[in-house]
Design a protein around this motif. Structure first.
Motif, PDB file in Angstrom:
ATOM      1  N   SER A 165      -6.243  -8.947  -1.769  1.00  0.00           N
ATOM      2  CA  SER A 165      -6.603  -8.568  -3.133  1.00  0.00           C
ATOM      3  C   SER A 165      -5.518  -7.690  -3.748  1.00  0.00           C
ATOM      4  CB  SER A 165      -7.948  -7.835  -3.124  1.00  0.00           C
ATOM      5  OG  SER A 165      -8.285  -7.387  -4.414  1.00  0.00           O
ATOM      6  N   ARG A 166      -5.063  -6.682  -3.004  1.00  0.00           N
ATOM      7  CA  ARG A 166      -3.979  -5.827  -3.492  1.00  0.00           C
ATOM      8  C   ARG A 166      -2.706  -6.643  -3.707  1.00  0.00           C
ATOM      9  NH1 ARG A 166      -1.909  -0.554  -3.444  1.00  0.00           N
ATOM     10  NH2 ARG A 166      -3.969   0.003  -4.289  1.00  0.00           N
TER      11      ARG A 166
ATOM     12  N   GLN B  70      -9.026  -6.679   1.454  1.00  0.00           N
ATOM     13  CA  GLN B  70      -8.389  -5.683   0.592  1.00  0.00           C
ATOM     14  C   GLN B  70      -6.880  -5.904   0.523  1.00  0.00           C
ATOM     15  OE1 GLN B  70      -9.801  -3.547  -1.386  1.00  0.00           O
ATOM     16  NE2 GLN B  70     -11.898  -3.917  -0.707  1.00  0.00           N
ATOM     17  N   ASP B  71      -6.276  -6.323   1.645  1.00  0.00           N
ATOM     18  CA  ASP B  71      -4.835  -6.592   1.659  1.00  0.00           C
ATOM     19  C   ASP B  71      -4.467  -7.713   0.689  1.00  0.00           C
ATOM     20  OD1 ASP B  71      -4.539  -4.672   3.643  1.00  0.00           O
ATOM     21  OD2 ASP B  71      -4.319  -6.122   5.279  1.00  0.00           O
TER      22      ASP B  71
ATOM     23  N   GLN C 247     -10.715  -5.065   5.629  1.00  0.00           N
ATOM     24  CA  GLN C 247      -9.315  -4.687   5.425  1.00  0.00           C
ATOM     25  C   GLN C 247      -8.430  -5.876   5.038  1.00  0.00           C
ATOM     26  OE1 GLN C 247      -7.887  -1.400   5.418  1.00  0.00           O
ATOM     27  NE2 GLN C 247      -6.397  -2.702   4.365  1.00  0.00           N
TER      28      GLN C 247
ATOM     29  N   ALA D  95     -13.826  -7.080  -4.453  1.00  0.00           N
ATOM     30  CA  ALA D  95     -12.650  -6.371  -3.919  1.00  0.00           C
ATOM     31  C   ALA D  95     -12.055  -5.480  -5.004  1.00  0.00           C
ATOM     32  CB  ALA D  95     -11.623  -7.367  -3.386  1.00  0.00           C
ATOM     33  N   GLU D  96     -12.648  -4.316  -5.179  1.00  0.00           N
ATOM     34  CA  GLU D  96     -12.182  -3.392  -6.208  1.00  0.00           C
ATOM     35  C   GLU D  96     -10.956  -2.623  -5.719  1.00  0.00           C
ATOM     36  OE1 GLU D  96     -15.547  -0.999  -7.143  1.00  0.00           O
ATOM     37  OE2 GLU D  96     -16.621  -2.627  -8.166  1.00  0.00           O
ATOM     38  N   ASP D  97     -10.218  -2.073  -6.658  1.00  0.00           N
ATOM     39  CA  ASP D  97      -8.996  -1.333  -6.339  1.00  0.00           C
ATOM     40  C   ASP D  97      -9.001  -0.052  -7.168  1.00  0.00           C
ATOM     41  OD1 ASP D  97      -6.275  -0.448  -5.980  1.00  0.00           O
ATOM     42  OD2 ASP D  97      -5.760  -2.507  -5.406  1.00  0.00           O
TER      43      ASP D  97
ATOM     44  N   TRP E 239       0.838  -1.198   0.000  1.00  0.00           N
ATOM     45  CA  TRP E 239       0.000   0.000   0.000  1.00  0.00           C
ATOM     46  C   TRP E 239       0.866   1.238   0.000  1.00  0.00           C
ATOM     47  CZ3 TRP E 239      -4.916  -0.775  -1.020  1.00  0.00           C
ATOM     48  CH2 TRP E 239      -5.567  -1.933  -0.566  1.00  0.00           C
TER      49      TRP E 239
ATOM     50  N   ASN F 209      -7.539  -9.924  -9.687  1.00  0.00           N
ATOM     51  CA  ASN F 209      -7.161 -10.393  -8.348  1.00  0.00           C
ATOM     52  C   ASN F 209      -7.647 -11.816  -8.099  1.00  0.00           C
ATOM     53  OD1 ASN F 209      -9.879  -9.811  -8.272  1.00  0.00           O
ATOM     54  ND2 ASN F 209      -9.849  -8.903  -6.232  1.00  0.00           N
TER      55      ASN F 209
ATOM     56  N   GLU G 212      -3.072   5.380   1.111  1.00  0.00           N
ATOM     57  CA  GLU G 212      -4.135   4.411   0.858  1.00  0.00           C
ATOM     58  C   GLU G 212      -4.524   3.612   2.102  1.00  0.00           C
ATOM     59  OE1 GLU G 212      -3.522   2.792  -3.628  1.00  0.00           O
ATOM     60  OE2 GLU G 212      -1.956   2.219  -2.209  1.00  0.00           O
ATOM     61  N   TYR G 213      -3.661   3.570   3.092  1.00  0.00           N
ATOM     62  CA  TYR G 213      -3.837   2.637   4.205  1.00  0.00           C
ATOM     63  C   TYR G 213      -4.154   3.398   5.482  1.00  0.00           C
ATOM     64  CZ  TYR G 213      -2.896  -1.238   7.409  1.00  0.00           C
ATOM     65  OH  TYR G 213      -3.011  -2.205   8.365  1.00  0.00           O
TER      66      TYR G 213
END
Length: 325
Positions: A94-95, A91-92, A88, A136-138, A9, A148, A13-14
């Motif tokens: 996925s990223r 999201q981690d 969260q 899980a969009e980015d 990140w 992802n 962003e975080y």
């Protein structure tokens, strides 16, 4: 072998409130040649309260030795139960998958052969990505249009259900003690499997006293109903948290402890009196060495491990087929 740390990140962003300055990161184990390797993203367990070293570096090295470029995800956790995680961790991970695919050239990996391997709550996190990857969009332009969706997943004694056989502590850390029914249903993953779920390899033991074996049965049954390719191995004996179940695990040799970074940072803040309502010694137990087992339990555990430790070879053979390696 080249081992490096990679923050996933950007600072802007975080925003997790109990990060104590920590930011999720990947630790890479990359072969020195420049040809593309299949990739394995390892996601340790820990009940969404810590990231377990026993399921981090040793597992990454096992897949590295099998020809993978391996990566360990140190993701966001909630050790003090004072800041629920919600989405969260999803999201981690996925990223992390997008980050690896975006850097496929740098990491010498094949983006079409990127598997994930999670343990316990880390298994829940991997399975969450398997069923909710489209959610899980980015918004970062670098990653927004990168898939992802894992190529395949290994789910090791995974937390799956929020129902009768739930590992309640994991769901408390993730969603809080008063989670809404809709949140619990969303994260009860046996109810979320679809034909878009990637192939999954599951393993567990019948004796698991922390995460009941029904968890992996429920997910395997859901895969079968949805037409998702899967394998499911259940071993008769063995406790929860066996990791590789090899001699190093039995001897307490678990590799580097970098995945405790968030807990270390938070402990420093607690001891400095910077976390309101938490006593300075509240986190001492997280870093205490495990106690010794009695000889009878040790012998039984050694016998169980001799049977369970075959799982990586079974998984690697399965991955070779489903990812066409």
């Amino acid at each position: 072998m080249n081992r490096q740390t990679h923050p996933i990140w950007e600072k802007s962003e975080y925003t997790y409130p109990m990060s104590a300055g920590f930011m999720p990161f990947l630790t890479s184990y990359i072969h020195s040649d420049s040809r593309p390797h299949p990739a394995m993203l390892v996601v340790p367990g820990g009940g969404y309260r810590f990231v377990s070293p026993t399921e981090a570096e040793p597992v990454a090295m096992k897949f590295y030795q099998a020809g993978y470029n391996a990566f360990v995800l140190t993701y966001t956790v909630n050790p003090l139960d004072n800041a629920v995680l919600k989405l969260q961790p999803l999201q981690d991970i996925s990223r992390a998958v997008r980050y690896l695919r975006a850097g496929a050239g740098e990491f010498c990996l094949d983006p079409d052969r990127l598997a994930i391997c999670g343990f316990s709550a880390g298994g829940h996190l991997c399975a969450s990505l398997c069923v909710h990857w489209q959610d899980a969009e980015d918004e970062n332009p670098r990653y927004k249009n990168i898939s992802n969706r894992p190529s395949a997943a290994i789910l090791s004694y995974p937390v799956i259900t929020s129902g009768e056989y739930a590992h309640r502590d994991s769901f408390t850390a993730l969603l809080g003690r008063n989670a809404a029914r809709q949140e619990l249903e969303y994260m009860s993953l046996e109810n979320q499997v679809s034909e878009k779920t990637p192939p999954c390899f599951l393993w567990q033991t019948m004796e698991d006293g922390a995460v009941p074996v029904e968890n992996s049965y429920f997910f395997a049954q859901a895969c079968r109903r949805a037409g998702v390719e899967f394998a499911h191995h259940v071993f008769t004996k063995g406790q929860h948290g066996l990791s590789l179940a090899d001699e190093d695990w039995l001897a307490g040799r678990h590799g580097d402890t970098y995945c405790m970074a968030q807990l270390s940072a938070l402990r420093d803040q607690v001891q400095a009196g910077q976390v309101e309502g938490i006593e300075p010694d509240a986190m001492d137990g997280w870093f205490a060495p495990p106690g010794e087992q009695d000889p009878v339990s040790r012998r039984e555990l050694e016998k169980a491990c001799k049977k369970v430790r075959v799982w990586p070879e079974l998984a690697i053979a399965w991955l070779r087929e489903v990812m066409d390696i």
